[in-house]
Write an enzyme that holds these catalytic residues in place. Structure first.
Site, PDB file in Angstrom:
ATOM      1  N   GLY A  30       0.804  -1.227   0.000  1.00  8.64           N
ATOM      2  CA  GLY A  30       0.000   0.000   0.000  1.00  8.64           C
ATOM      3  C   GLY A  30       0.831   1.268   0.000  1.00  8.64           C
ATOM      4  O   GLY A  30       2.030   1.239  -0.286  1.00  8.64           O
ATOM      5  N   ALA A  31       0.182   2.403   0.333  1.00  8.23           N
ATOM      6  CA  ALA A  31       0.776   3.736   0.146  1.00  8.23           C
ATOM      7  C   ALA A  31       1.306   3.805  -1.287  1.00  8.23           C
ATOM      8  O   ALA A  31       2.486   4.053  -1.534  1.00  8.23           O
ATOM      9  CB  ALA A  31       1.867   4.023   1.188  1.00  8.23           C
ATOM     10  N   HIS A  33       2.154   4.334  -5.259  1.00  9.48           N
ATOM     11  CA  HIS A  33       2.732   5.415  -6.070  1.00  9.48           C
ATOM     12  C   HIS A  33       2.844   4.915  -7.500  1.00  9.48           C
ATOM     13  O   HIS A  33       2.442   3.775  -7.808  1.00  9.48           O
ATOM     14  CB  HIS A  33       4.084   5.854  -5.488  1.00  9.48           C
ATOM     15  CG  HIS A  33       5.022   4.715  -5.239  1.00  9.48           C
ATOM     16  ND1 HIS A  33       5.583   3.977  -6.254  1.00  9.48           N
ATOM     17  CD2 HIS A  33       5.469   4.159  -4.085  1.00  9.48           C
ATOM     18  CE1 HIS A  33       6.354   3.033  -5.737  1.00  9.48           C
ATOM     19  NE2 HIS A  33       6.296   3.110  -4.414  1.00  9.48           N
ATOM     20  N   HIS A  36       4.041   1.298  -8.272  1.00 15.31           N
ATOM     21  CA  HIS A  36       3.044   0.225  -8.143  1.00 15.31           C
ATOM     22  C   HIS A  36       2.071   0.236  -9.332  1.00 15.31           C
ATOM     23  O   HIS A  36       1.709  -0.809  -9.868  1.00 15.31           O
ATOM     24  CB  HIS A  36       2.204   0.419  -6.866  1.00 15.31           C
ATOM     25  CG  HIS A  36       2.980   0.386  -5.588  1.00 15.31           C
ATOM     26  ND1 HIS A  36       3.163   1.498  -4.797  1.00 15.31           N
ATOM     27  CD2 HIS A  36       3.607  -0.639  -4.943  1.00 15.31           C
ATOM     28  CE1 HIS A  36       3.860   1.164  -3.720  1.00 15.31           C
ATOM     29  NE2 HIS A  36       4.153  -0.121  -3.785  1.00 15.31           N
ATOM     30  N   GLU A 147      11.904  -4.261  -9.945  1.00  8.82           N
ATOM     31  CA  GLU A 147      13.361  -4.420  -9.809  1.00  8.82           C
ATOM     32  C   GLU A 147      13.907  -3.505  -8.723  1.00  8.82           C
ATOM     33  O   GLU A 147      15.038  -3.664  -8.284  1.00  8.82           O
ATOM     34  CB  GLU A 147      14.037  -4.120 -11.156  1.00  8.82           C
ATOM     35  CG  GLU A 147      13.798  -5.204 -12.181  1.00  8.82           C
ATOM     36  CD  GLU A 147      14.286  -4.842 -13.570  1.00  8.82           C
ATOM     37  OE1 GLU A 147      14.838  -3.732 -13.752  1.00  8.82           O
ATOM     38  OE2 GLU A 147      14.091  -5.667 -14.474  1.00  8.82           O
ATOM     39  N   LYS A 148      13.126  -2.534  -8.310  1.00 11.35           N
ATOM     40  CA  LYS A 148      13.514  -1.663  -7.192  1.00 11.35           C
ATOM     41  C   LYS A 148      13.965  -2.515  -6.000  1.00 11.35           C
ATOM     42  O   LYS A 148      14.951  -2.215  -5.337  1.00 11.35           O
ATOM     43  CB  LYS A 148      12.310  -0.782  -6.835  1.00 11.35           C
ATOM     44  CG  LYS A 148      12.221  -0.286  -5.425  1.00 11.35           C
ATOM     45  CD  LYS A 148      13.122   0.883  -5.207  1.00 11.35           C
ATOM     46  CE  LYS A 148      12.966   1.583  -3.889  1.00 11.35           C
ATOM     47  NZ  LYS A 148      12.780   0.775  -2.714  1.00 11.35           N
ATOM     48  N   ASP A 149      13.198  -3.595  -5.733  1.00  4.76           N
ATOM     49  CA  ASP A 149      13.548  -4.525  -4.654  1.00  4.76           C
ATOM     50  C   ASP A 149      14.233  -5.726  -5.311  1.00  4.76           C
ATOM     51  O   ASP A 149      13.647  -6.803  -5.436  1.00  4.76           O
ATOM     52  CB  ASP A 149      12.291  -4.920  -3.890  1.00  4.76           C
ATOM     53  CG  ASP A 149      11.645  -3.708  -3.245  1.00  4.76           C
ATOM     54  OD1 ASP A 149      12.107  -3.294  -2.177  1.00  4.76           O
ATOM     55  OD2 ASP A 149      10.704  -3.140  -3.840  1.00  4.76           O
ATOM     56  N   VAL A 175      10.717   2.624 -11.310  1.00  2.00           N
ATOM     57  CA  VAL A 175      10.175   3.933 -11.687  1.00  2.00           C
ATOM     58  C   VAL A 175      10.791   4.969 -10.742  1.00  2.00           C
ATOM     59  O   VAL A 175      10.828   4.766  -9.519  1.00  2.00           O
ATOM     60  CB  VAL A 175       8.640   3.941 -11.578  1.00  2.00           C
ATOM     61  CG1 VAL A 175       8.074   5.300 -11.936  1.00  2.00           C
ATOM     62  CG2 VAL A 175       8.052   2.855 -12.473  1.00  2.00           C
ATOM     63  N   ARG A 186       8.192   4.684   1.358  1.00  5.40           N
ATOM     64  CA  ARG A 186       8.945   5.273   2.477  1.00  5.40           C
ATOM     65  C   ARG A 186       9.395   6.711   2.179  1.00  5.40           C
ATOM     66  O   ARG A 186       9.725   7.445   3.101  1.00  5.40           O
ATOM     67  CB  ARG A 186      10.164   4.414   2.804  1.00  5.40           C
ATOM     68  CG  ARG A 186       9.806   3.094   3.457  1.00  5.40           C
ATOM     69  CD  ARG A 186      11.057   2.359   3.905  1.00  5.40           C
ATOM     70  NE  ARG A 186      10.734   1.222   4.762  1.00  5.40           N
ATOM     71  CZ  ARG A 186      10.455  -0.001   4.331  1.00  5.40           C
ATOM     72  NH1 ARG A 186      10.463  -0.261   3.041  1.00  5.40           N
ATOM     73  NH2 ARG A 186      10.168  -0.972   5.173  1.00  5.40           N
TER      74      ARG A 186
HETATM   75  P1  AMP Z   1       5.919  -2.528  -1.716  1.00  3.73           P
HETATM   76  O1  AMP Z   1       4.542  -1.965  -1.593  1.00  3.73           O
HETATM   77  O2  AMP Z   1       6.998  -1.552  -1.401  1.00  3.73           O
HETATM   78  O3  AMP Z   1       6.075  -3.862  -1.025  1.00  3.73           O
HETATM   79  O4  AMP Z   1       6.113  -2.826  -3.272  1.00  3.73           O
HETATM   80  C1  AMP Z   1       5.211  -3.636  -3.968  1.00  3.73           C
HETATM   81  C2  AMP Z   1       5.814  -3.943  -5.318  1.00  3.73           C
HETATM   82  O5  AMP Z   1       6.033  -2.732  -6.027  1.00  3.73           O
HETATM   83  C3  AMP Z   1       7.174  -4.654  -5.207  1.00  3.73           C
HETATM   84  O6  AMP Z   1       7.269  -5.638  -6.215  1.00  3.73           O
HETATM   85  C4  AMP Z   1       8.137  -3.521  -5.441  1.00  3.73           C
HETATM   86  O7  AMP Z   1       9.378  -3.941  -5.955  1.00  3.73           O
HETATM   87  C5  AMP Z   1       7.381  -2.683  -6.459  1.00  3.73           C
HETATM   88  N1  AMP Z   1       7.893  -1.315  -6.463  1.00  3.73           N
HETATM   89  C6  AMP Z   1       8.045  -0.505  -5.396  1.00  3.73           C
HETATM   90  N2  AMP Z   1       8.605   0.669  -5.777  1.00  3.73           N
HETATM   91  C7  AMP Z   1       8.816   0.577  -7.114  1.00  3.73           C
HETATM   92  C8  AMP Z   1       9.375   1.446  -8.092  1.00  3.73           C
HETATM   93  N3  AMP Z   1       9.861   2.635  -7.773  1.00  3.73           N
HETATM   94  N4  AMP Z   1       9.441   1.006  -9.363  1.00  3.73           N
HETATM   95  C9  AMP Z   1       8.980  -0.226  -9.706  1.00  3.73           C
HETATM   96  N5  AMP Z   1       8.434  -1.090  -8.828  1.00  3.73           N
HETATM   97  C10 AMP Z   1       8.351  -0.699  -7.558  1.00  3.73           C
END
Ligand code: AMP
Length: 281
Positions: A30-31, A33, A36, A147-149, A175, A186
């Site tokens: 969530g949160a 952007h 996502h 790929e960020k993570d 992104v 974050r």
């Molecule tokens: P999170 O909500 O942070 O657990 O992220 C959910 C999914 O979105 C994960 O697969 C992340 O790698 C992906 N994600 C988060 N930030 C980005 C970004 N800046 N660009 C591409 N994918 C992202």
């Protein structure tokens, strides 16, 4: 958009005629952007049904205050998902999703021994457990990860392969903000000044080829990256150049090797990660 608040509601939807395969699925915390939403758009392009889960997974937080302070913005998330045309949102409460769940222990091979692994004990076991659980409930044909993570993506690919799960893992490019900073939930907790400085760090780790000659020892690059972090008031955790598949660290910045430059550091109370690909020539 169907909003499903329990595993039982989700199960009914998954069995319904509205749930047309192939199904694309984007697990998130969530949160939301643009990062996502880009994953969701790709899932929509490639599948008949595309949806998202929002679950702040307690199993993957090794730091209690990081969990407590994790941003929540559900109304805005729902608006963004509706605008982007999601078919479903699974947004369970912890008690509902984890009530009967005993997380298995996964074989993460050496993927857990490097970078995030030692700094966040238990993190990837927690990630693997919840992603596996979500896969078993949603039964997607494809799942989309950023790929960020980068290390997380490697762990999920490994888990999916070793358990023979019937889902294709699709990695999607990071992104970024206009200044180079990788988008992250974050980032909401950063000041404008921290965002600007963190953008400079991202730009730096994405321009190593312009700065360092062929075969520069990683240690030299690490020292410079750490110097740049400290100069901006940030506290480094690690900088590595690693093999993009095995994550094995390389001691040289060689153009004969495909390498991923990966970094983690603290900007005040916020821990940031980023990475950049250097493909072999
Ligand atoms: P999170 O909500 O942070 O657990 O992220 C959910 C999914 O979105 C994960 O697969 C992340 O790698 C992906 N994600 C988060 N930030 C980005 C970004 N800046 N660009 C591409 N994918 C992202």
């Amino acid at each position: 958009m169907k909003i499903l608040k329990t595993a039982e509601e989700l199960a009914r939807f998954v069995e319904s005629t509205d749930f047309n395969h192939p199904v694309g699925f984007v697990p998130t915390m969530g949160a939301l952007h643009e990062g996502h939403i880009t994953l969701l758009k790709k899932a929509k392009e490639q599948n008949k049904t595309a949806g998202v889960s929002i679950f702040v997974n307690p199993l993957q937080f090794n730091n209690a205050s990081d969990f407590t302070n994790y941003p929540i913005d559900t109304d805005n998330d729902i608006r963004l998902l509706q605008e982007a045309g999601a078919d479903f949102l699974f947004i369970p409460q912890k008690e509902n999703l984890l009530h009967h769940f005993t997380p298995p222990v996964y074989d993460l091979a050496k993927l857990n021994d490097v970078m995030e692994g030692p700094f966040r004990p238990g993190h990837f076991q927690g990630v693997a457990g919840i992603v596996h659980l979500l896969f078993s409930l949603v039964k997607p044909d494809r799942a989309y990860f950023g790929e960020k993570d980068f290390q997380q993506l490697a762990v999920i690919r490994h888990m999916t392969k070793t358990l023979n799960l019937p889902v294709e893992i699709v990695g999607c490019p990071t992104v970024r903000e206009a200044n180079g900073l990788a988008m992250s939930s974050r980032n909401r907790r950063l000041s404008d000044e921290q965002k600007e400085k963190a953008g400079a760090i991202s730009r730096f780790i994405c321009s190593l080829r312009e700065v360092f000659p062929e075969n520069t020892p990683t240690e030299i690059i690490r020292q410079e990256v750490f110097r740049q972090l400290e100069q901006r008031g940030f506290v480094p955790d690690y900088f590595e150049l690693c093999n993009p598949d095995t994550l094995e660290p390389s001691s040289l910045f060689s153009s004969a090797l495909s390498l991923q430059a990966c970094i983690a550091y603290h900007a005040g109370e916020v821990r940031l990660i980023d990475n950049c690909a250097y493909t072999s020539v």
